[in-house]
Design a protein around this motif. Structure first.
Motif, PDB file in Angstrom:
ATOM      1  N   SER A 219     -14.852   2.600  -3.667  1.00 52.34           N
ATOM      2  CA  SER A 219     -14.436   3.012  -2.331  1.00 52.34           C
ATOM      3  C   SER A 219     -14.602   1.885  -1.318  1.00 52.34           C
ATOM      4  CB  SER A 219     -15.258   4.224  -1.880  1.00 52.34           C
ATOM      5  OG  SER A 219     -15.100   5.313  -2.762  1.00 52.34           O
ATOM      6  N   LEU A 220     -13.953   2.058  -0.168  1.00 54.38           N
ATOM      7  CA  LEU A 220     -14.157   1.183   0.979  1.00 54.38           C
ATOM      8  C   LEU A 220     -15.166   1.852   1.904  1.00 54.38           C
ATOM      9  CD1 LEU A 220     -10.468   0.131   1.762  1.00 54.38           C
ATOM     10  CD2 LEU A 220     -12.199  -1.175   0.502  1.00 54.38           C
ATOM     11  N   ASP A 221     -16.303   1.198   2.100  1.00 49.89           N
ATOM     12  CA  ASP A 221     -17.386   1.724   2.938  1.00 49.89           C
ATOM     13  C   ASP A 221     -17.351   0.958   4.258  1.00 49.89           C
ATOM     14  OD1 ASP A 221     -19.659   2.752   4.051  1.00 49.89           O
ATOM     15  OD2 ASP A 221     -20.977   2.307   2.355  1.00 49.89           O
ATOM     16  N   LEU A 222     -16.715   1.551   5.261  1.00 52.38           N
ATOM     17  CA  LEU A 222     -16.401   0.856   6.502  1.00 52.38           C
ATOM     18  C   LEU A 222     -17.198   1.397   7.679  1.00 52.38           C
ATOM     19  CD1 LEU A 222     -12.570   0.848   5.920  1.00 52.38           C
ATOM     20  CD2 LEU A 222     -13.902  -1.234   6.292  1.00 52.38           C
ATOM     21  N   SER A 223     -17.387   0.546   8.674  1.00 54.01           N
ATOM     22  CA  SER A 223     -17.945   0.960   9.958  1.00 54.01           C
ATOM     23  C   SER A 223     -17.089   0.368  11.062  1.00 54.01           C
ATOM     24  CB  SER A 223     -19.398   0.496  10.092  1.00 54.01           C
ATOM     25  OG  SER A 223     -19.469  -0.923  10.058  1.00 54.01           O
ATOM     26  N   GLY A 224     -17.392   0.722  12.308  1.00 51.47           N
ATOM     27  CA  GLY A 224     -16.568   0.260  13.413  1.00 51.47           C
ATOM     28  C   GLY A 224     -15.232   0.982  13.415  1.00 51.47           C
ATOM     29  N   SER A 225     -14.201   0.298  13.876  1.00 57.93           N
ATOM     30  CA  SER A 225     -12.882   0.913  13.918  1.00 57.93           C
ATOM     31  C   SER A 225     -11.818  -0.124  13.607  1.00 57.93           C
ATOM     32  CB  SER A 225     -12.610   1.544  15.291  1.00 57.93           C
ATOM     33  OG  SER A 225     -12.635   0.553  16.307  1.00 57.93           O
ATOM     34  N   GLY A 226     -10.661   0.362  13.184  1.00 63.35           N
ATOM     35  CA  GLY A 226      -9.584  -0.552  12.865  1.00 63.35           C
ATOM     36  C   GLY A 226      -8.274   0.167  12.634  1.00 63.35           C
ATOM     37  N   VAL A 227      -7.209  -0.621  12.642  1.00 61.11           N
ATOM     38  CA  VAL A 227      -5.849  -0.161  12.356  1.00 61.11           C
ATOM     39  C   VAL A 227      -5.328  -1.007  11.206  1.00 61.11           C
ATOM     40  CG1 VAL A 227      -3.510   0.138  13.270  1.00 61.11           C
ATOM     41  CG2 VAL A 227      -5.495   0.473  14.770  1.00 61.11           C
ATOM     42  N   TYR A 228      -4.598  -0.399  10.277  1.00 61.64           N
ATOM     43  CA  TYR A 228      -4.173  -1.135   9.092  1.00 61.64           C
ATOM     44  C   TYR A 228      -2.796  -0.695   8.616  1.00 61.64           C
ATOM     45  CZ  TYR A 228      -5.689   3.149   6.730  1.00 61.64           C
ATOM     46  OH  TYR A 228      -5.841   4.460   6.352  1.00 61.64           O
ATOM     47  N   PHE A 229      -2.183  -1.591   7.829  1.00 60.91           N
ATOM     48  CA  PHE A 229      -0.977  -1.311   7.057  1.00 60.91           C
ATOM     49  C   PHE A 229      -1.387  -1.368   5.593  1.00 60.91           C
ATOM     50  CE2 PHE A 229       2.698  -3.051   4.671  1.00 60.91           C
ATOM     51  CZ  PHE A 229       3.621  -2.042   4.908  1.00 60.91           C
ATOM     52  N   GLU A 230      -0.983  -0.384   4.800  1.00 61.46           N
ATOM     53  CA  GLU A 230      -1.482  -0.279   3.429  1.00 61.46           C
ATOM     54  C   GLU A 230      -0.343  -0.121   2.433  1.00 61.46           C
ATOM     55  OE1 GLU A 230      -5.423   1.665   2.036  1.00 61.46           O
ATOM     56  OE2 GLU A 230      -3.925   3.270   2.059  1.00 61.46           O
ATOM     57  N   VAL A 231      -0.468  -0.840   1.314  1.00 58.92           N
ATOM     58  CA  VAL A 231       0.455  -0.731   0.193  1.00 58.92           C
ATOM     59  C   VAL A 231      -0.325  -0.203  -1.004  1.00 58.92           C
ATOM     60  CG1 VAL A 231       2.016  -1.948  -1.363  1.00 58.92           C
ATOM     61  CG2 VAL A 231       1.826  -2.674   1.028  1.00 58.92           C
ATOM     62  N   ILE A 232       0.181   0.842  -1.634  1.00 60.48           N
ATOM     63  CA  ILE A 232      -0.440   1.413  -2.826  1.00 60.48           C
ATOM     64  C   ILE A 232       0.542   1.255  -3.982  1.00 60.48           C
ATOM     65  CG2 ILE A 232      -1.392   3.487  -3.895  1.00 60.48           C
ATOM     66  CD1 ILE A 232      -2.060   4.488  -1.076  1.00 60.48           C
ATOM     67  N   THR A 233       0.068   0.647  -5.067  1.00 62.43           N
ATOM     68  CA  THR A 233       0.955   0.398  -6.197  1.00 62.43           C
ATOM     69  C   THR A 233       0.179   0.516  -7.501  1.00 62.43           C
ATOM     70  OG1 THR A 233       2.602  -1.158  -7.079  1.00 62.43           O
ATOM     71  CG2 THR A 233       0.591  -2.104  -6.159  1.00 62.43           C
TER      72      THR A 233
END
Length: 298
Positions: free
Chosen positions: A114-128
């Motif tokens: 998993s991605l264990d994140l903190s803070g905040s962000g915006v993203y573009f994601e590709v799943i393949t």
């Protein structure tokens, strides 16, 4: 002839309707093996990997964001005493966290976790599809070396590869990863200027023909202290409708701001070319930058 209309997939990471349209367009181009989306995270967020696939998350903006890492996690661009220099990516010696900046790539699958994140962000994601590619958990754009070329061949173009092409032992043109990305500053006040070019479909070793997309996701240039463009004007993409038969003679422009997304498709039915002018952007290629591009003649 140039117009200001757009007929290719375009959107913005904060525009829900345009992202839904992009999701549909990607499935029409690449089939069910590839999907895309845009999203956000905030505060403490543990985000599990997709089942049976690999997610490549490209960060567009972030604030006080960190990714927690385990011992052994690979980090492309990982430097310092916290890392062991092993092939193919430096690996964490002990658990810790890295600050996440715009332009960084975060990768998750069932092997990486998993991605264990903190803070905040915006993203573009590709799943393949998942392959045997030994992907890093994180790729830190700020620590990577520059390699001018392609859309920005001038010295100092900030061309850095978070997910470079990975050849296969068998020489399959598709490569062992199905997503490549590099970030670069494409500007018309430098020499050589941005190149006008196009890609094409890719034929794998099994004879299958893969459609190709190159997707630009525009970043704020202030994050990395990139020089302002001065009198060069606002960033835009010039899209060429039929570069094989008409060269640069039939085109339209797409205005760009941070967060803009522009997809240049090359399919068995239609092939487009492009030239980005005064744009600092991530360029995401599917199935990758695996065959040479072709320059577009005047």
């Amino acid at each position: 002839m140039s117009t200001s209309t757009s007929e290719i997939p375009v959107g913005h990471v904060t525009d829900v309707a345009s992202i839904r349209a992009l999701e549909t367009a990607y499935q029409e181009i690449h089939g069910l093996e590839v999907s895309v989306t845009a999203g956000t995270w905030s505060n403490e967020a543990i985000q599990p990997p997709p089942s049976g696939k690999t997610a490549y998350r490209f960060v567009v903006s972030s604030e006080k964001a960190h990714l927690r890492l385990k011992s052994g996690d690979g980090v492309r661009g990982g430097i310092g005493e916290a890392y062991e220099d092993v092939d193919p990516h430096p690996a964490r010696i002990s658990p810790g966290a890295e600050e996440v900046w715009p332009g960084d790539a975060l990768i998750s699958n069932e092997k990486l976790g998993s991605l264990d994140l903190s803070g905040s962000g915006v993203y573009f994601e590709v799943i393949t599809v998942s392959t045997d590619y030994p992907a890093p958990k994180l790729s830190l754009l700020r620590n990577l070396s520059d390699h001018p070329g392609g859309c920005a061949p001038y010295y100092g173009a900030f061309r850095r590869e978070t997910i470079p092409p990975a050849p296969t032992a068998s020489g399959d043109p598709i490569g062992s990863n199905r997503v490549n990305e590099h970030t670069l500053d494409m500007r018309i006040d430098r020499q050589p200027p941005p190149t006008r070019h196009h890609h094409g479909t890719v034929t794998g070793a099994d004879g299958r023909v893969y459609n190709h997309t190159e997707t630009a996701v525009v970043l704020p240039r202030s994050v990395y202290g990139r020089p302002p463009v001065g009198d060069g004007g606002a960033g835009h993409a010039v899209i060429y409708r039929d570069p094989l038969n008409k060269g640069t003679g039939d085109s339209f422009t797409v205005p760009l701001t941070p967060g803009s997304i522009v997809v240049t498709p090359s399919t068995t039915e239609r092939l487009y070319g492009h030239c980005f002018e005064n744009a600092f952007a991530m360029l995401v290629a599917i199935p990758g930058f695996v065959v040479p591009y072709e320059l577009i003649p005047e």
